[in-house]
Design a protein around this motif. Sequence first.
Motif, PDB file in Angstrom:
ATOM      1  N   GLN A 186      44.834  -9.880 -15.531  1.00 11.57           N
ATOM      2  CA  GLN A 186      44.198  -9.163 -14.288  1.00 11.57           C
ATOM      3  C   GLN A 186      45.295  -7.991 -14.083  1.00 11.57           C
ATOM      4  O   GLN A 186      46.528  -8.128 -13.940  1.00 11.57           O
ATOM      5  CB  GLN A 186      44.349 -10.249 -13.203  1.00 11.57           C
ATOM      6  N   GLY A 187      44.276  -7.047 -13.761  1.00 14.71           N
ATOM      7  CA  GLY A 187      45.100  -5.831 -13.428  1.00 14.71           C
ATOM      8  C   GLY A 187      45.673  -4.835 -14.630  1.00 14.71           C
ATOM      9  O   GLY A 187      46.000  -3.494 -14.341  1.00 14.71           O
ATOM     10  N   LYS A 188      45.482  -5.356 -15.737  1.00 16.89           N
ATOM     11  CA  LYS A 188      45.905  -4.369 -16.717  1.00 16.89           C
ATOM     12  C   LYS A 188      44.526  -3.495 -17.406  1.00 16.89           C
ATOM     13  O   LYS A 188      43.462  -3.910 -16.883  1.00 16.89           O
ATOM     14  CB  LYS A 188      46.170  -5.269 -18.001  1.00 16.89           C
ATOM     15  N   LYS A 189      44.891  -2.577 -17.706  1.00 16.55           N
ATOM     16  CA  LYS A 189      44.015  -1.436 -18.145  1.00 16.55           C
ATOM     17  C   LYS A 189      43.312  -1.379 -19.737  1.00 16.55           C
ATOM     18  O   LYS A 189      42.810  -0.357 -19.851  1.00 16.55           O
ATOM     19  CB  LYS A 189      44.427  -0.344 -17.793  1.00 16.55           C
ATOM     20  N   ASP A 190      43.686  -2.363 -20.318  1.00 19.17           N
ATOM     21  CA  ASP A 190      43.163  -2.384 -21.696  1.00 19.17           C
ATOM     22  C   ASP A 190      41.649  -2.740 -21.856  1.00 19.17           C
ATOM     23  O   ASP A 190      41.200  -3.499 -20.481  1.00 19.17           O
ATOM     24  CB  ASP A 190      43.899  -3.305 -22.688  1.00 19.17           C
ATOM     25  N   ILE A 191      40.892  -2.610 -22.566  1.00 18.71           N
ATOM     26  CA  ILE A 191      39.500  -2.582 -22.261  1.00 18.71           C
ATOM     27  C   ILE A 191      39.047  -4.159 -22.090  1.00 18.71           C
ATOM     28  O   ILE A 191      38.035  -4.543 -21.538  1.00 18.71           O
ATOM     29  CB  ILE A 191      38.659  -2.253 -23.426  1.00 18.71           C
ATOM     30  N   VAL A 192      39.679  -5.100 -22.610  1.00 16.18           N
ATOM     31  CA  VAL A 192      39.269  -6.537 -22.552  1.00 16.18           C
ATOM     32  C   VAL A 192      39.559  -6.838 -21.266  1.00 16.18           C
ATOM     33  O   VAL A 192      38.923  -7.573 -20.669  1.00 16.18           O
ATOM     34  CB  VAL A 192      40.031  -7.303 -23.669  1.00 16.18           C
ATOM     35  N   SER A 193      40.887  -6.581 -20.839  1.00 15.07           N
ATOM     36  CA  SER A 193      41.130  -7.045 -19.491  1.00 15.07           C
ATOM     37  C   SER A 193      40.166  -6.293 -18.295  1.00 15.07           C
ATOM     38  O   SER A 193      39.998  -7.111 -17.102  1.00 15.07           O
ATOM     39  CB  SER A 193      42.619  -6.670 -19.003  1.00 15.07           C
ATOM     40  N   GLN A 194      39.900  -5.171 -18.589  1.00 14.67           N
ATOM     41  CA  GLN A 194      38.896  -4.528 -17.603  1.00 14.67           C
ATOM     42  C   GLN A 194      37.858  -5.287 -17.760  1.00 14.67           C
ATOM     43  O   GLN A 194      37.101  -5.701 -16.640  1.00 14.67           O
ATOM     44  CB  GLN A 194      38.759  -3.109 -17.897  1.00 14.67           C
ATOM     45  N   TYR A 195      37.148  -5.599 -18.981  1.00 15.87           N
ATOM     46  CA  TYR A 195      35.881  -6.079 -18.986  1.00 15.87           C
ATOM     47  C   TYR A 195      36.035  -7.583 -18.104  1.00 15.87           C
ATOM     48  O   TYR A 195      34.882  -7.718 -17.546  1.00 15.87           O
ATOM     49  CB  TYR A 195      35.544  -6.322 -20.424  1.00 15.87           C
ATOM     50  N   VAL A 196      36.906  -8.355 -18.657  1.00 10.56           N
ATOM     51  CA  VAL A 196      37.073  -9.573 -17.853  1.00 10.56           C
ATOM     52  C   VAL A 196      37.067  -9.413 -16.261  1.00 10.56           C
ATOM     53  O   VAL A 196      36.425 -10.287 -15.535  1.00 10.56           O
ATOM     54  CB  VAL A 196      38.116 -10.243 -18.413  1.00 10.56           C
ATOM     55  N   ASP A 197      38.018  -8.553 -15.676  1.00 12.70           N
ATOM     56  CA  ASP A 197      37.907  -8.272 -14.373  1.00 12.70           C
ATOM     57  C   ASP A 197      36.645  -7.822 -13.785  1.00 12.70           C
ATOM     58  O   ASP A 197      36.052  -8.247 -12.660  1.00 12.70           O
ATOM     59  CB  ASP A 197      38.711  -7.192 -14.215  1.00 12.70           C
ATOM     60  N   PHE A 198      35.765  -6.969 -14.698  1.00 14.93           N
ATOM     61  CA  PHE A 198      34.411  -6.794 -14.163  1.00 14.93           C
ATOM     62  C   PHE A 198      33.451  -7.909 -13.980  1.00 14.93           C
ATOM     63  O   PHE A 198      32.744  -7.920 -13.077  1.00 14.93           O
ATOM     64  CB  PHE A 198      33.455  -5.754 -15.501  1.00 14.93           C
ATOM     65  N   THR A 199      33.558  -8.862 -15.064  1.00 18.81           N
ATOM     66  CA  THR A 199      32.848 -10.050 -14.780  1.00 18.81           C
ATOM     67  C   THR A 199      33.026 -10.944 -13.846  1.00 18.81           C
ATOM     68  O   THR A 199      32.115 -11.433 -13.363  1.00 18.81           O
ATOM     69  CB  THR A 199      32.628 -10.821 -16.261  1.00 18.81           C
ATOM     70  N   LYS A 200      34.364 -10.897 -13.443  1.00 17.21           N
ATOM     71  CA  LYS A 200      34.665 -11.838 -12.221  1.00 17.21           C
ATOM     72  C   LYS A 200      34.370 -11.234 -11.185  1.00 17.21           C
ATOM     73  O   LYS A 200      33.737 -11.858 -10.008  1.00 17.21           O
ATOM     74  CB  LYS A 200      36.391 -12.147 -12.479  1.00 17.21           C
ATOM     75  N   VAL A 201      34.216  -9.895 -10.916  1.00 17.05           N
ATOM     76  CA  VAL A 201      33.634  -9.276  -9.737  1.00 17.05           C
ATOM     77  C   VAL A 201      32.083  -9.295  -9.577  1.00 17.05           C
ATOM     78  O   VAL A 201      31.870  -9.606  -8.480  1.00 17.05           O
ATOM     79  CB  VAL A 201      34.012  -7.794  -9.945  1.00 17.05           C
ATOM     80  N   TYR A 202      31.565  -9.355 -10.930  1.00 16.83           N
ATOM     81  CA  TYR A 202      29.957  -9.251 -10.750  1.00 16.83           C
ATOM     82  C   TYR A 202      29.641 -10.725 -10.336  1.00 16.83           C
ATOM     83  O   TYR A 202      28.706 -10.821  -9.595  1.00 16.83           O
ATOM     84  CB  TYR A 202      29.647  -8.934 -12.218  1.00 16.83           C
ATOM     85  N   HIS A 203      30.336 -11.911 -10.887  1.00 18.97           N
ATOM     86  CA  HIS A 203      30.019 -13.119 -10.554  1.00 18.97           C
ATOM     87  C   HIS A 203      30.105 -13.357  -9.033  1.00 18.97           C
ATOM     88  O   HIS A 203      29.220 -14.109  -8.476  1.00 18.97           O
ATOM     89  CB  HIS A 203      30.729 -14.165 -11.388  1.00 18.97           C
ATOM     90  N   GLU A 204      31.290 -12.746  -8.483  1.00 21.80           N
ATOM     91  CA  GLU A 204      31.480 -13.020  -7.103  1.00 21.80           C
ATOM     92  C   GLU A 204      30.507 -12.242  -6.098  1.00 21.80           C
ATOM     93  O   GLU A 204      29.924 -12.911  -5.241  1.00 21.80           O
ATOM     94  CB  GLU A 204      32.809 -12.282  -6.788  1.00 21.80           C
ATOM     95  N   GLN A 205      29.883 -11.171  -6.898  1.00 21.34           N
ATOM     96  CA  GLN A 205      28.770 -10.236  -6.098  1.00 21.34           C
ATOM     97  C   GLN A 205      27.517 -11.044  -6.072  1.00 21.34           C
ATOM     98  O   GLN A 205      26.540 -11.021  -5.072  1.00 21.34           O
ATOM     99  CB  GLN A 205      28.826  -9.189  -6.425  1.00 21.34           C
ATOM    100  N   VAL A 206      27.291 -11.874  -7.346  1.00 22.30           N
ATOM    101  CA  VAL A 206      26.071 -12.614  -7.463  1.00 22.30           C
ATOM    102  C   VAL A 206      26.030 -13.644  -6.487  1.00 22.30           C
ATOM    103  O   VAL A 206      25.056 -14.313  -6.024  1.00 22.30           O
ATOM    104  CB  VAL A 206      25.821 -13.060  -8.909  1.00 22.30           C
ATOM    105  N   LYS A 207      27.328 -14.555  -6.226  1.00 20.06           N
ATOM    106  CA  LYS A 207      27.108 -15.505  -5.238  1.00 20.06           C
ATOM    107  C   LYS A 207      26.914 -14.984  -4.046  1.00 20.06           C
ATOM    108  O   LYS A 207      26.355 -15.817  -3.339  1.00 20.06           O
ATOM    109  CB  LYS A 207      28.551 -16.111  -5.554  1.00 20.06           C
ATOM    110  N   ARG A 208      27.237 -14.006  -3.325  1.00 23.52           N
ATOM    111  CA  ARG A 208      26.851 -13.205  -2.458  1.00 23.52           C
ATOM    112  C   ARG A 208      25.747 -12.890  -2.283  1.00 23.52           C
ATOM    113  O   ARG A 208      25.291 -13.203  -1.071  1.00 23.52           O
ATOM    114  CB  ARG A 208      28.143 -12.194  -2.124  1.00 23.52           C
TER     115      ARG A 208
END
Length: 229
Positions: free
Chosen positions: A174-196
């Motif tokens: 979390q918070g790192k800027k490599d592409i894997v970390s960014q992708y994982v962070d993106f999916t977590k944000v998306y799942h949070e917004q889908v719940k909402r």
Amino acid sequence: MEMGESNKAAIQGQEFENLRVKWAAKDSVFCDLFEKRKYALQLYQTVHPEDTDVTEDDIGNVTINNVFTDQEYNDLGMTVRGKLLLMLECQSSWSMNIIIRLFLYLAHTWNEHIEATRQNRYGSKKLDIPRPELYMIFIGDRKKRPEWINLSDEFFEGNHEFLEMKVRVLYGEQGKKDIVSQYVDFTKVYHEQVKRYGRTREAVLETIRVCKNQDVLREYLAEREKGIT
């Protein structure tokens, strides 16, 4: 003849429905992101930071192979300077069967390579095949899950006399800027917004807004946003 407002609304609604389905199903952001060589290169550099002189031109056969894909998994394969990187994205459920899936994916990909290069698998000349590297990107809760999982340990009680295969698991940080970390962070944000908001336009737009504010896949999402707003 000008298109009526009702027809325009219907077309716009259908366009959004197609977008919503694409974000929710196997034609996912994972596939769309990493089939682009710019991001595929960043993915390679994440697992091979020592290869500082690799360029986009070295990335070959960036393909999404959905022979073994269902709604919770996405497959990615690419070659880089004689190496074959195969990756599966596991979206939620942890399963050691991922090792078998990657084994089948590897055999399928090697077979395609042999046929494409017109090599004789029955001849005496040693086949020229790319060296495999096997990865799983896991976007669920890491807990105490390992960095490596082994075929022999999980299926044959540690017996590796006749066959062994190792898979490296990528979780991102979390918070790192490599592409894997960014992708994982993106999916977590998306799942949070889908719940909402449910699987709606609002969830997509809010995901893009939050991720851009957090500098997560900013450039990629800015490109995608043009087709939504």
